[in-house]
Design a protein around this motif. Structure first.
Motif, mmCIF file in Angstrom:
data_model
loop_
_atom_site.group_PDB
_atom_site.id
_atom_site.type_symbol
_atom_site.label_atom_id
_atom_site.label_comp_id
_atom_site.label_asym_id
_atom_site.label_seq_id
_atom_site.Cartn_x
_atom_site.Cartn_y
_atom_site.Cartn_z
ATOM 1 N N MET A 1 0.975 -1.104 -0.199
ATOM 2 C CA MET A 1 -0.256 -0.336 -0.057
ATOM 3 C C MET A 1 0.769 1.223 0.177
ATOM 4 S SD MET A 1 -2.656 1.072 -0.275
ATOM 5 C CE MET A 1 -4.486 1.506 0.611
ATOM 6 N N MET A 2 2.143 1.054 1.046
ATOM 7 C CA MET A 2 2.969 2.648 0.884
ATOM 8 C C MET A 2 3.745 2.782 -0.492
ATOM 9 S SD MET A 2 4.252 1.869 4.423
ATOM 10 C CE MET A 2 6.046 3.073 4.434
ATOM 11 N N ASP A 3 3.589 2.015 -1.427
ATOM 12 C CA ASP A 3 4.222 2.269 -2.557
ATOM 13 C C ASP A 3 3.147 3.341 -3.962
ATOM 14 O OD1 ASP A 3 6.266 0.399 -1.851
ATOM 15 O OD2 ASP A 3 5.653 -1.250 -3.170
ATOM 16 N N PHE A 4 1.680 2.548 -3.056
ATOM 17 C CA PHE A 4 0.814 3.779 -4.089
ATOM 18 C C PHE A 4 0.765 5.017 -3.821
ATOM 19 C CE2 PHE A 4 -1.710 -0.561 -4.456
ATOM 20 C CZ PHE A 4 -1.225 -0.533 -6.174
ATOM 21 N N TYR A 5 1.545 5.303 -2.940
ATOM 22 C CA TYR A 5 1.439 6.727 -2.011
ATOM 23 C C TYR A 5 3.148 7.530 -1.715
ATOM 24 C CZ TYR A 5 -3.077 6.163 -1.585
ATOM 25 O OH TYR A 5 -4.825 5.344 -1.211
ATOM 26 N N ARG A 6 4.123 6.577 -2.321
ATOM 27 C CA ARG A 6 5.256 7.550 -1.942
ATOM 28 C C ARG A 6 5.456 8.587 -3.784
ATOM 29 N NH1 ARG A 6 9.576 2.985 -4.580
ATOM 30 N NH2 ARG A 6 8.158 1.648 -4.335
ATOM 31 N N SER A 7 6.505 9.061 -2.638
ATOM 32 C CA SER A 7 6.480 10.019 -3.303
ATOM 33 C C SER A 7 7.521 10.597 -4.999
ATOM 34 C CB SER A 7 6.994 11.498 -2.585
ATOM 35 O OG SER A 7 7.728 12.824 -3.325
ATOM 36 N N HIS B 1 -6.642 11.150 -1.297
ATOM 37 C CA HIS B 1 -5.808 10.286 -1.643
ATOM 38 C C HIS B 1 -4.617 10.845 -0.260
ATOM 39 C CE1 HIS B 1 -5.432 7.396 -4.896
ATOM 40 N NE2 HIS B 1 -6.574 7.956 -5.377
ATOM 41 N N LEU B 2 -4.568 12.431 -0.011
ATOM 42 C CA LEU B 2 -3.983 12.996 1.124
ATOM 43 C C LEU B 2 -4.165 12.583 2.421
ATOM 44 C CD1 LEU B 2 -3.472 16.504 -0.191
ATOM 45 C CD2 LEU B 2 -1.451 14.748 -0.059
ATOM 46 N N THR B 3 -5.228 11.899 2.514
ATOM 47 C CA THR B 3 -5.835 11.166 3.571
ATOM 48 C C THR B 3 -5.665 10.270 3.748
ATOM 49 O OG1 THR B 3 -7.773 12.860 3.648
ATOM 50 C CG2 THR B 3 -8.182 11.098 4.894
ATOM 51 N N HIS B 4 -5.343 9.416 3.105
ATOM 52 C CA HIS B 4 -5.068 8.083 3.525
ATOM 53 C C HIS B 4 -3.222 7.794 3.395
ATOM 54 C CE1 HIS B 4 -8.344 6.399 0.463
ATOM 55 N NE2 HIS B 4 -8.985 6.967 1.827
ATOM 56 N N TRP B 5 -2.985 8.719 2.733
ATOM 57 C CA TRP B 5 -0.912 8.973 2.648
ATOM 58 C C TRP B 5 -1.197 9.459 4.543
ATOM 59 C CZ3 TRP B 5 1.743 13.792 4.003
ATOM 60 C CH2 TRP B 5 2.896 13.392 4.311
ATOM 61 N N ARG B 6 -2.001 10.178 4.653
ATOM 62 C CA ARG B 6 -2.034 10.333 5.889
ATOM 63 C C ARG B 6 -1.992 9.508 7.216
ATOM 64 N NH1 ARG B 6 -5.207 15.844 5.013
ATOM 65 N NH2 ARG B 6 -3.808 16.851 4.306
ATOM 66 N N GLU B 7 -2.615 8.807 7.132
ATOM 67 C CA GLU B 7 -3.294 7.371 7.700
ATOM 68 C C GLU B 7 -2.488 6.582 7.321
ATOM 69 O OE1 GLU B 7 -6.853 5.566 5.979
ATOM 70 O OE2 GLU B 7 -8.657 7.138 7.433
ATOM 71 N N ILE B 8 -1.826 6.964 6.596
ATOM 72 C CA ILE B 8 0.177 5.697 6.030
ATOM 73 C C ILE B 8 0.883 6.078 7.312
ATOM 74 C CG2 ILE B 8 1.188 4.591 4.730
ATOM 75 C CD1 ILE B 8 -0.676 4.596 2.842
ATOM 76 N N GLN B 9 0.785 7.901 7.045
ATOM 77 C CA GLN B 9 1.948 8.242 7.894
ATOM 78 C C GLN B 9 1.936 7.852 9.444
ATOM 79 O OE1 GLN B 9 5.060 9.199 6.674
ATOM 80 N NE2 GLN B 9 4.129 8.570 4.284
#
Length: 63
Positions: A1-7, A50-58
């Motif tokens: 999942m983290m690969d989808f949100y990587r910079s 997507h930013l909300t999901h990214w924050r959850e992952i962080q």
């Protein structure tokens, strides 16, 4: 999942950002204000989710 949100090249959430930018530029190229307006509305929702999901992952990484 983290690969989808990587910079990518400094672009945060590129899977959500780049398609929105591409569609907006298509509207600019085609001089279509309706498409540009629709893309702005789409971008707010799409990138917001997507930013909300990214924050959850962080948050999960920091635990």
């Amino acid at each position: 999942m983290m690969d989808f949100y990587r910079s990518l090249l400094g672009i945060l959430v590129p899977g959500a950002t780049l398609p929105v930018v591409a569609l907006f530029l298509l509207g600019v190229y085609g001089k279509n204000p309706y498409l540009m307006l629709a893309v702005i509305i789409l971008g707010i929702g799409h990138m917001g989710i997507h930013l909300t999901h990214w924050r959850e992952i962080q948050d999960e990484k920091s635990r």
